[in-house]
Design a protein around this motif. Structure first.
Motif, PDB file in Angstrom:
ATOM      1  N   GLY A   1       0.762  -1.177   0.085  1.00 41.68           N
ATOM      2  CA  GLY A   1       0.053   0.211   0.090  1.00 41.68           C
ATOM      3  C   GLY A   1       0.795   1.253   0.021  1.00 41.68           C
ATOM      4  N   VAL A   2       1.975   1.141   0.803  1.00 39.72           N
ATOM      5  CA  VAL A   2       2.929   2.380   0.736  1.00 39.72           C
ATOM      6  C   VAL A   2       3.419   2.570  -0.775  1.00 39.72           C
ATOM      7  CG1 VAL A   2       4.986   3.277   1.688  1.00 39.72           C
ATOM      8  CG2 VAL A   2       3.345   2.215   3.160  1.00 39.72           C
ATOM      9  N   VAL A   3       3.815   1.544  -1.311  1.00 37.32           N
ATOM     10  CA  VAL A   3       4.275   1.825  -2.514  1.00 37.32           C
ATOM     11  C   VAL A   3       3.212   2.310  -3.492  1.00 37.32           C
ATOM     12  CG1 VAL A   3       5.015   0.401  -4.651  1.00 37.32           C
ATOM     13  CG2 VAL A   3       5.841  -0.138  -2.400  1.00 37.32           C
ATOM     14  N   LEU A   4       2.162   1.954  -3.676  1.00 43.07           N
ATOM     15  CA  LEU A   4       1.113   2.506  -4.254  1.00 43.07           C
ATOM     16  C   LEU A   4       0.832   3.997  -4.007  1.00 43.07           C
ATOM     17  CD1 LEU A   4      -1.321  -0.611  -4.901  1.00 43.07           C
ATOM     18  CD2 LEU A   4       0.536   0.293  -6.547  1.00 43.07           C
ATOM     19  N   LEU A   5       1.044   4.331  -2.873  1.00 45.42           N
ATOM     20  CA  LEU A   5       0.788   5.722  -2.449  1.00 45.42           C
ATOM     21  C   LEU A   5       1.982   6.514  -3.086  1.00 45.42           C
ATOM     22  CD1 LEU A   5      -0.853   7.435  -0.205  1.00 45.42           C
ATOM     23  CD2 LEU A   5       1.375   7.038   1.165  1.00 45.42           C
TER      24      LEU A   5
ATOM     25  N   ALA B   1       9.914   4.963  -6.677  1.00 48.07           N
ATOM     26  CA  ALA B   1       9.852   4.544  -8.336  1.00 48.07           C
ATOM     27  C   ALA B   1       8.315   5.061  -8.872  1.00 48.07           C
ATOM     28  CB  ALA B   1      10.005   2.931  -8.281  1.00 48.07           C
ATOM     29  N   MET B   2       7.379   4.755  -7.959  1.00 47.06           N
ATOM     30  CA  MET B   2       6.119   5.154  -8.083  1.00 47.06           C
ATOM     31  C   MET B   2       5.759   6.726  -8.174  1.00 47.06           C
ATOM     32  SD  MET B   2       4.452   2.334  -8.787  1.00 47.06           S
ATOM     33  CE  MET B   2       6.107   1.784  -9.453  1.00 47.06           C
ATOM     34  N   VAL B   3       6.545   7.351  -7.547  1.00 48.71           N
ATOM     35  CA  VAL B   3       6.642   8.974  -7.695  1.00 48.71           C
ATOM     36  C   VAL B   3       7.255   9.044  -8.999  1.00 48.71           C
ATOM     37  CG1 VAL B   3       7.352  10.984  -6.855  1.00 48.71           C
ATOM     38  CG2 VAL B   3       6.698   9.477  -5.085  1.00 48.71           C
ATOM     39  N   GLY B   4       8.082   8.389  -9.575  1.00 48.15           N
ATOM     40  CA  GLY B   4       8.815   8.969 -10.566  1.00 48.15           C
ATOM     41  C   GLY B   4       7.847   8.372 -11.924  1.00 48.15           C
ATOM     42  N   VAL B   5       7.152   7.561 -11.681  1.00 52.14           N
ATOM     43  CA  VAL B   5       6.202   7.048 -12.655  1.00 52.14           C
ATOM     44  C   VAL B   5       5.180   7.960 -13.012  1.00 52.14           C
ATOM     45  CG1 VAL B   5       4.749   5.102 -13.284  1.00 52.14           C
ATOM     46  CG2 VAL B   5       6.903   4.399 -12.469  1.00 52.14           C
ATOM     47  N   ARG B   6       4.655   8.505 -11.809  1.00 51.11           N
ATOM     48  CA  ARG B   6       3.566   9.579 -11.834  1.00 51.11           C
ATOM     49  C   ARG B   6       4.064  10.698 -12.339  1.00 51.11           C
ATOM     50  NH1 ARG B   6      -1.582  10.957  -9.381  1.00 51.11           N
ATOM     51  NH2 ARG B   6      -1.838  12.736 -10.240  1.00 51.11           N
TER      52      ARG B   6
ATOM     53  N   ALA C   1      -5.171   8.060 -16.657  1.00 49.70           N
ATOM     54  CA  ALA C   1      -6.029   8.358 -15.445  1.00 49.70           C
ATOM     55  C   ALA C   1      -6.796   7.084 -15.100  1.00 49.70           C
ATOM     56  CB  ALA C   1      -7.107   9.405 -15.803  1.00 49.70           C
ATOM     57  N   ALA C   2      -7.187   6.106 -15.881  1.00 55.30           N
ATOM     58  CA  ALA C   2      -7.946   4.877 -15.364  1.00 55.30           C
ATOM     59  C   ALA C   2      -6.944   3.946 -14.476  1.00 55.30           C
ATOM     60  CB  ALA C   2      -8.472   4.111 -16.552  1.00 55.30           C
ATOM     61  N   GLY C   3      -5.700   3.992 -14.953  1.00 58.73           N
ATOM     62  CA  GLY C   3      -4.874   3.358 -14.066  1.00 58.73           C
ATOM     63  C   GLY C   3      -4.533   3.892 -12.763  1.00 58.73           C
ATOM     64  N   LEU C   4      -4.556   5.221 -12.782  1.00 58.89           N
ATOM     65  CA  LEU C   4      -4.194   5.794 -11.454  1.00 58.89           C
ATOM     66  C   LEU C   4      -5.503   5.423 -10.745  1.00 58.89           C
ATOM     67  CD1 LEU C   4      -2.647   9.288 -12.632  1.00 58.89           C
ATOM     68  CD2 LEU C   4      -1.388   7.268 -11.582  1.00 58.89           C
ATOM     69  N   ASP C   5      -6.566   5.579 -11.142  1.00 52.36           N
ATOM     70  CA  ASP C   5      -7.807   5.423 -10.214  1.00 52.36           C
ATOM     71  C   ASP C   5      -7.925   3.860  -9.630  1.00 52.36           C
ATOM     72  OD1 ASP C   5      -8.762   8.005 -10.746  1.00 52.36           O
ATOM     73  OD2 ASP C   5      -9.985   7.268 -12.238  1.00 52.36           O
ATOM     74  N   LEU C   6      -7.315   3.153 -10.556  1.00 52.00           N
ATOM     75  CA  LEU C   6      -7.381   1.649 -10.168  1.00 52.00           C
ATOM     76  C   LEU C   6      -6.329   1.384  -9.037  1.00 52.00           C
ATOM     77  CD1 LEU C   6      -8.274  -1.367 -10.717  1.00 52.00           C
ATOM     78  CD2 LEU C   6      -6.549  -1.630 -12.195  1.00 52.00           C
ATOM     79  N   ALA C   7      -5.137   1.664  -9.119  1.00 51.72           N
ATOM     80  CA  ALA C   7      -4.067   1.970  -8.228  1.00 51.72           C
ATOM     81  C   ALA C   7      -4.520   2.555  -7.001  1.00 51.72           C
ATOM     82  CB  ALA C   7      -2.927   2.506  -8.635  1.00 51.72           C
ATOM     83  N   ALA C   8      -5.177   3.679  -6.985  1.00 57.54           N
ATOM     84  CA  ALA C   8      -6.110   4.401  -5.807  1.00 57.54           C
ATOM     85  C   ALA C   8      -6.865   3.182  -4.958  1.00 57.54           C
ATOM     86  CB  ALA C   8      -6.386   5.578  -6.251  1.00 57.54           C
ATOM     87  N   HIS C   9      -7.457   2.728  -5.801  1.00 59.33           N
ATOM     88  CA  HIS C   9      -8.469   1.925  -5.318  1.00 59.33           C
ATOM     89  C   HIS C   9      -7.790   0.574  -4.569  1.00 59.33           C
ATOM     90  CE1 HIS C   9     -12.185   3.736  -6.290  1.00 59.33           C
ATOM     91  NE2 HIS C   9     -12.087   3.786  -7.541  1.00 59.33           N
TER      92      HIS C   9
END
Length: 359
Positions: free
Chosen positions: A91-95, A287-292, A299-307
């Motif tokens: 969860g922290v990684v996806l954050l 790494a996820m900050v860099g990807v973002r 946007a759909a991928g970001l929403d899925l990751a947020a859920h």
């Protein structure tokens, strides 16, 4: 005539009892999933209650309700512990996908400096006071982390590198969650009496409230402008999670090296393996900050990751909540509550002054 002595047959020895196999993680993970489902339903029924807050409360309740607590402390314990640790890391990684470097730079250097100062003051002040109050174990460190960065997520991240006791982690999560939940009701009442416009109120909430969900629930009461600023400032605090975890890892490594030098090889064996300077899940977060920041994720991928991130953190927080033992908490409850109240005053006052100076 030979006398024949009757042969008595020796009574057979009872077969050694086969120890019952240790329960695997599946019962506990299934219990955590059920807790997440109930927490989600609570959030749907009462939108003002964030799902993560509901998950912690339900975990604490499950650990004390007769009939359920034996399951939570027995067969479900391995899986719930796994949820509180491993799922928290994911969860922290996806954050990290919620934060881009362009968002941080868009705040302006004055706001960035204000956020860093508020985090530093809250962390140092809470840590110092917690130790002065004589709280057990790593509770001062964990509570300071939760208040200054991002609530339960930060507590879970720091506990991974500090090797904190599960009960210390659970108590710290319970305290930070309680205060963050109270902020949802208290801070909107102070919006206008403190002379803040909507944008200032949003920045104050972002700099002073612990969990991301609690920030959203509090700031949305003042409209979209407040909500946008609150989330941006809050994510800036989240960005400070990586250097804080790295600093704790360095401190733990130095402490263990000192123990080795003082006590020789026996201490070296007892200290276990050295924690990495930057844990893998923190590297994943960066790494996820860099990807973002690249803008490659739709946007759909970001929403899925947020859920997914919210569900994983909810399961982890249910697991941590189920480790809370209220009788033990009551024994130190006065000191823990005093630390929570003082830390809340520090971060609210420091962030309020910072907002006035930078807007």
């Amino acid at each position: 005539m030979a006398i024949v002595t009757p042969r008595t047959s020796a009574s057979p020895r009872p077969a050694p009892a086969t120890p019952a196999p240790a329960p695997g993680p599946l019962p506990g993970l299934a219990t955590a999933a059920a807790g997440v489902a109930v927490a989600w339903a609570v959030h749907l029924l009462v939108p003002a209650v964030p799902m993560l807050t509901a998950a912690v409360v339900l975990g604490i309740a499950a650990a004390h309700v007769p009939g359920v607590r034996s399951w939570v402390r027995g067969s479900a314990r391995p899986g719930l512990t796994l949820a509180g640790k491993r799922l928290m890391r994911i969860g922290v990684v996806l954050l990290g996908l919620k934060l881009g470097l362009d968002d941080v730079l868009g705040l302006g250097w004055a706001t960035v400096a204000m956020v860093v100062a508020v985090v530093a003051a809250t962390f140092a002040g809470t840590l110092w006071l917690g130790r002065r109050l004589g709280l057990r174990g790593d509770q001062p460190l964990l509570i300071a982390t939760g208040y200054s960065i991002c609530g339960a997520s930060a507590i879970g991240a720091v506990s991974e590198v500090s090797g904190s006791d599960e009960e210390d982690v659970a108590t710290s999560v319970a305290l930070v969650t309680l205060c963050g939940t109270l902020a949802i009701a208290v801070l909107p009442l102070l919006h206008h009496p403190l002379g803040l416009d909507d944008a200032q109120f949003g920045r104050w909430v972002g700099a002073g409230v612990h969990d991301v969900g609690q920030v959203v629930a509090t700031a949305q009461t003042a409209g979209p402008a407040a909500l946008t600023d609150a989330v941006l400032v809050k994510l800036m605090r989240v960005a400070l999670l990586a250097p804080l975890v790295a600093a704790v890892a360095v401190s733990v490594r130095k402490r263990r090296q000192s123990a080795v030098k003082a006590s020789g090889k026996a201490a070296e064996k007892a200290s276990g393996k050295r924690p990495p300077l930057i844990p893998l899940f923190v590297l994943g977060f960066l790494a996820m900050v860099g990807v973002r920041t690249t803008g490659w994720v739709p946007a759909a991928g970001l929403d899925l990751a947020a859920h997914a991130q919210e569900l994983l953190l909810a399961a982890a927080l249910f697991g941590l909540g189920s480790a809370v033992h209220l009788p033990s908490l009551v024994r130190t409850g006065g000191r823990v509550a005093a630390l929570g109240l003082c830390s809340w005053v520090v971060i609210a006052g420091a962030s309020y002054g910072g907002v006035l100076l930078t807007t």
